[in-house]
Scaffold this active site. Sequence first.
Site, mmCIF file in Angstrom:
data_model
loop_
_atom_site.group_PDB
_atom_site.id
_atom_site.type_symbol
_atom_site.label_atom_id
_atom_site.label_comp_id
_atom_site.label_asym_id
_atom_site.label_seq_id
_atom_site.Cartn_x
_atom_site.Cartn_y
_atom_site.Cartn_z
ATOM 1 N N LYS A 122 38.019 42.595 40.594
ATOM 2 C CA LYS A 122 39.193 43.068 39.803
ATOM 3 C C LYS A 122 38.677 44.333 39.375
ATOM 4 O O LYS A 122 39.621 44.952 38.940
ATOM 5 C CB LYS A 122 39.332 41.912 38.693
ATOM 6 C CG LYS A 122 39.835 40.643 39.305
ATOM 7 C CD LYS A 122 40.483 39.649 38.174
ATOM 8 C CE LYS A 122 41.016 38.525 38.644
ATOM 9 N NZ LYS A 122 40.117 37.638 39.327
HETATM 10 C C1 LIG Z 1 40.505 36.352 39.982
HETATM 11 C C2 LIG Z 1 39.638 36.193 40.941
HETATM 12 C C3 LIG Z 1 40.137 35.252 42.219
HETATM 13 C C4 LIG Z 1 41.724 35.205 42.294
HETATM 14 O O1 LIG Z 1 42.389 36.174 42.694
HETATM 15 P P1 LIG Z 1 43.845 36.110 42.527
HETATM 16 O O2 LIG Z 1 44.252 37.446 42.721
HETATM 17 O O3 LIG Z 1 44.208 35.688 41.070
HETATM 18 O O4 LIG Z 1 44.259 35.238 43.707
HETATM 19 C C5 LIG Z 1 39.149 34.971 42.965
HETATM 20 N N1 LIG Z 1 37.768 35.145 42.792
HETATM 21 C C6 LIG Z 1 37.198 35.735 41.845
HETATM 22 C C7 LIG Z 1 35.840 35.898 41.617
HETATM 23 C C8 LIG Z 1 38.212 36.338 40.812
HETATM 24 O O5 LIG Z 1 37.718 36.895 39.614
#
Ligand SMILES: *Cc1c(COP(=O)(O)O)cnc(C)c1O
Length: 479
Positions: A122
Site C-alpha cells: 500500500k
Molecule cells: C490491502 C492488502 C491486500 C488486499 O488488497 P486489495 O487492494 O484490498 O485487494 C492484500 N495483502 C496485503 C498485505 C494488504 O495489505
Amino acid sequence: MVMRYISTRGDSPALTFTEILLGGLAPDGGLYLPETYPQFSAGELEAMRGMNYRELAYAVLSRFADDIPDEDLRVIIDKTYTPEVYCNVRSDESAADITPLHTLEPGLHLLCLSNGPTLAFKDMAMQLLGNLFEYVLERAGQDLNILGATSGDTGSAAEYAMRGKHGIQVFMLSPHNKMSRFQTAQMFSLQDRNIHNIAVNGVFDDCQDIVKAVSNDHAFKAKYKIGAVNSINWGRVAAQVVYYFKGYFAATHDNDQQVSFSVPSGNFGNVCAGHIARMMGLPIKHLIVATNENDVLDEFFKSGVYRPRVSAQTYHTSSPSMDISKASNFERFVADLTGRDGARLRALWTLVDQGGSFDLNDGEEFAKVADYGMLSGSSNHASRMETIRDTWEKYGVMIDTHTADGLKVGLEYFEPGVPMIVLETALPAKFEDAIQEALGRAPERPASMANLEDLPQRYTVMDADVDAVKQFVVSHLND
Ligand SMILES: *Cc1c(COP(=O)(O)O)cnc(C)c1O
C-alpha cells in the site's frame, strides 16, 4: 482533451483528476472511473520497455493526471519513487528497481511491492497520494481532514505518507485488537500531531461503514473538508497500475509475450489496477484473484453471484489484510462488465446495500469475466502455512501470509510458457506470529524497526458509532 472522470452510478458530473483526487465516493454514491481508458500503442509499449520505475510512472500517470502540469507531475513522481523510500529489500535485490522482480524458478516470479516504510504494497500508492495531496492543497490554499478505515496495512501506509504534511490531519479507524502487534505498534507509535488513531470496538467492516456513512453526509463532509484515502480513492488505483507494467517488462523479453498475475485480494483495489493495465493494452493473459477464507470474490468469479457477507460472518484469519466481506472497489469492475450502465449499477448496489446479493448470469454480463482474463481461487490457514514452508525450503525465500495466498492460488493456474507473477503484498516481518508458526523461526526485520513494540503508543478506543466519530473529528480539528 483533459481526461474526465465519471461515477459508476452515472449520476454525478464529470470531473478532472485533481477535482476527484481529494474526495471519496462520488455524490451519487458511486466510484469514479475515467470516461475511457487511455490506450498504449505497440510503439509506445516498445518504448516503455526500457524505462525505469519513475519513467514508467510518468508514462502511465500523465495519462490519468493530465490536469497537473507535466513538470510538476515529474517532480512529484521523482520524489515519491526513490531507493531511499523503498529501501527494505532482500539482500539480493536492488532498491533502485523500486519493485524488484524476484525469480523463484524460471517463469515463476514474485513482484516485490513491499519495500516501503510500512513493509506492505500500500506504500506504493499512498506515498504518491501524500505528495499529490500536499501539492493540490497547497496550490488551492486549502486543508483536508482524512478519514479512513484500515484492517492494518492501509492505515499505516496512509499515516506514514501523511505524517507531518502541512494542512492535513488523519483520522484512522481500525478494529480494536484485530491487527498484528507489529501493525498496531507501527500505527499507534506515531507521535505526529496530525495523526489520530481510533480503535473501534468491532471488525474492519464496521470501520468502513462508519467512513461511508460520514462520506454520505454531504453537509458534514463539505463543512469539515473530509477526504478519503481508502482503496476507493482513484489516485491509489491509478498509482497501482504502474507496477503491472514494471512487472511485465521485467518478466518478459518482448511485447509478444503474455504474462499472468496472481493478486492477493481483499477490497479488489490491487487487482482492479491490473484489470485497468490490461484494458490499456498491457499483454496480460490472466488476472488471478486470490482470496483467503473470506472468499466472496472467489465465489463471484466462479459462479457469477456476488454475495457480500455481514461483518459477523467475516473470518479473522492469518492473512488479516484480506479479511473483508464486501469488496469496496469491485463496483469499478462491474461497471466495465455492464458496459458502464449506471442504472444497472444503482439497481445492483441497492440490493447489496440492503444486505442482499446479485447474480450476473441474469444478464449477459458474467460471460465477459472470461474475456477480461479473470480467474480466482481461495486459500486457508493450512495451505498458507504449507506454502510459506515450501517456499522457504525450495527457494530459501521467506514470504508473508498474504503473498502465500497469492502464490498458492497462482500455482493452481501456472501454465508452461506464460510467466506467472505473484504480487508480494507484504513482507514477512509484518506477520511474525504466523511465520513463527510456519517455520519455527522469526522473520528478519529492518534494523530501524527492531524495538517498535516497545515504543509508547497513542490511540483512542471508541464504539462503532458514527456520531461519536464525527464528534471526535470535530473536536480534534485544530490540534
Ligand atoms: C490491502 C492488502 C491486500 C488486499 O488488497 P486489495 O487492494 O484490498 O485487494 C492484500 N495483502 C496485503 C498485505 C494488504 O495489505
